[in-house]
Write an enzyme that holds these catalytic residues in place. Sequence first.
Site, PDB file in Angstrom:
ATOM      1  N   GLU A 463       0.815  -1.223   0.000  1.00 23.22           N
ATOM      2  CA  GLU A 463       0.000   0.000   0.000  1.00 23.22           C
ATOM      3  C   GLU A 463       0.847   1.272   0.000  1.00 23.22           C
ATOM      4  OE1 GLU A 463      -0.637  -2.712   1.723  1.00 23.22           O
ATOM      5  OE2 GLU A 463      -2.571  -3.312   0.888  1.00 23.22           O
ATOM      6  N   HIS A 533     -12.355  -6.644   7.150  1.00 21.70           N
ATOM      7  CA  HIS A 533     -13.039  -6.185   5.938  1.00 21.70           C
ATOM      8  C   HIS A 533     -14.239  -5.330   6.293  1.00 21.70           C
ATOM      9  CE1 HIS A 533     -10.713  -9.694   4.619  1.00 21.70           C
ATOM     10  NE2 HIS A 533     -10.617  -9.048   3.466  1.00 21.70           N
TER      11      HIS A 533
END
Length: 733
Positions: A463, A533
């Site tokens: 990321e 999530h």
Amino acid sequence: MELLASSVRESVSAGSGSLSSRQLVDIYRWMVLSRRVDDREILLKRQQKIYFQISGAGHEALGVGAALAMRPGYDWFFPYYRDRALCLALGVTPTEMLLQAVGAATDPASGGRQMPTHYGSSELNIVSLSAATSTQMLHAVGCAEAGRYFSRNPEAAAKAEGDYRAFREVKFHGDEVVYASLGEGSTSQGEFWEALNTASNRKLPVIFCVEDNGYAISTPVEVNTPGGNISRLVANFPNFYFAEVDGTDAEASFLAFQAAVAHCRAGLGPAFVHGHCVRPYSHAFSDDDQLYRTQAELEADALRDPLVLMRARLLREGILTAEEIAALEQSLDQQVAEAAELALQAPLPVVEEITRHVYSEDLDPTSSAFATEQAAAPGTVAGGKAGRAPSAEPRTMADLINGCLHDEMRRDPRIVVYGQDVADASREEVLAEVKGKGGVFKLTAGLQSEFGSERVFNSPLAEANIVGRAIGYAVRGMKPVVEIQFFDYIWPAYHQIHNELSLMRWRSNGEWACPVVIRVPIGGYLTGGAIYHSQSGESLFTHIPGLRVVFPSNALDANGLLRTAIRCDDPVLFLEHKRLYRETHDRAPYPGPEFAIPFGKARIVRPGADLTLITYGALVPRSLQAAERAKREHNIDTEIIDLRTLNPYDWEAIAESVKKTSRVIMAHEDMLSWGYGAEIAARIGDELFDYLDAPVRRVGALDTFVAYQPILEDAILPQPETIFKAIVDLKAF
Ligand SMILES: Cc1ncc(C[n+]2csc(CCOP(=O)(O)OP(=O)(O)O)c2C)c(N)n1
Ligand SMILES: [Mg+2]
């Protein structure tokens, strides 16, 4: 002085091999100048006329060698704080350096905002640097990618009115190289390895320079580098030119950089120059190296001081006499003393200007330029895959985001889209047989097929790599619209977002900017999304000055706000609620390719007179359900405000509603404590106290992460029932 440097640069970069006597004298001059500026700063620090000092001592030979092998204003530079000699030889003046040391208004790199040695010059292509070790490695990679993109697609560099392009200067050269340096200790940072990864894979013309002085503050090299030698560890990266040199020897350093530059300019790939140098002074003024280095070690290092070595060579080879060296050094002393005098007399920054350049002064995303909601005719123009044939059919948020990306990419050739799994297929040839992926949520589906693999591609699974490279792209005038696959995994990029992306404009006093768009699927209510999530956490980003944060609740808003995000001149975190991607209730016809919604304009979802409910994202439909029930069962008329953008947010809409209803609930999906609502509630209490008939109430998740088992998830996240109860309760107060 500058003329001499360019004469050295021209004659030696012609590949003449070893250096002439005159060139060696010039190099010595740069090295001494660098040391003299350090010594002057140390004196000023002792006199308390400056506030910080860190030196480039011991790194001068490597820096001058690098600078002379490259071209300022043509090549690109991502140096670090030890690169004083490099920056002087590139053209930063001693006066400019000392202006930063005193924190002068006229400090051209930061206007008194950054510590000394935090260089930056748009004229010389030195990109504003931070104090964070290694972040700049990824910026250099993105910068090289942008240079390559512009040279392959020169039409993309054309100025365009009506968006960020009007304010971003683009310059590029087909054979430019990008220099990025760091200390050997900083090679422990993941970002260093993430940068090598992409530079190697994409054969980018980046010269990585490790300035190895054997210490990271007090930590010796073997602690940071297994085996004690970084060259051995990186040796298997494909496509690199590698050089390991005595970085105290200016000529050897120069020759290594010359070969590295030749490799990069020829398009063969990146280069890695590992220079062994010394640190004759402590890490910084505040450090005392005698606490952790023996006297014998310090004495041995002193013998390898690059100034001592070069002085000895000039004498040994009869190039200069001792008297000539003394005269040269005296003239440099004089030059630096005069520079210090000028810096000490320079005007100081005015406090009133301190909030300038947090955001773009050129393009305001809250302005009417972005208010094209009325002008656009819904359904008249198709958007990408979302609707190739013109249609007024309602489409989901996922469709309208995808359509916006298609339309904007068609309109603006500077947009690149990358992230994890965003391509249809990295192996293009398979697309003859298969449909392609286009993102784990399919939001980028079809973009690679339409715009090609140069503009739409998969990143490595890293990321910080995604955001760090985007910064490098954007400082060159490109518009990266990148995806972080799940908000839950944004954290490796948080350092880049917080310390680099959002800060670039402010810390460089408006000289540099990186208006990137980061799209991020966020949120829970997925039934089984669990801890990793389902996360929210928007307030950790609204707390960062310089970053715009957007959080749409329906398809049409997502389309119009994404268009504004892409066209504006600030970095934007664009949060997309996963649960809303394919809901049926929030669908809308495609509104056309010019439909934009300005930031900072809330939407009244449901007008009401009894109570104000401020919310956003997935709590908009849940609040609506709760409000309808409260109306049905208790005749309470709730006004719902969907903020749509969290920074900036629509204070006028809030104030107007609160003045009318006198009762407020601030509701969000994120955990209650220290959440976004705390700020809004505090401000209402502060500024609208006289209008309130009850305390400001907040609704949010329990202060825990979201669990997997649906019974637990339901209990943790706020439900329509929770909001309903809060409405009834507050009305009764
Ligand atoms: C991300 C980050 N962590 C910690 C620091 C504090 N810090 C500043 S310099 C430094 C040591 C760097 O050593 P090295 O990379 O070898 O460079 P040198 O100073 O020796 O040239 C540290 C730990 C920082 N600036 N940034
Ligand atoms: Mg070091």
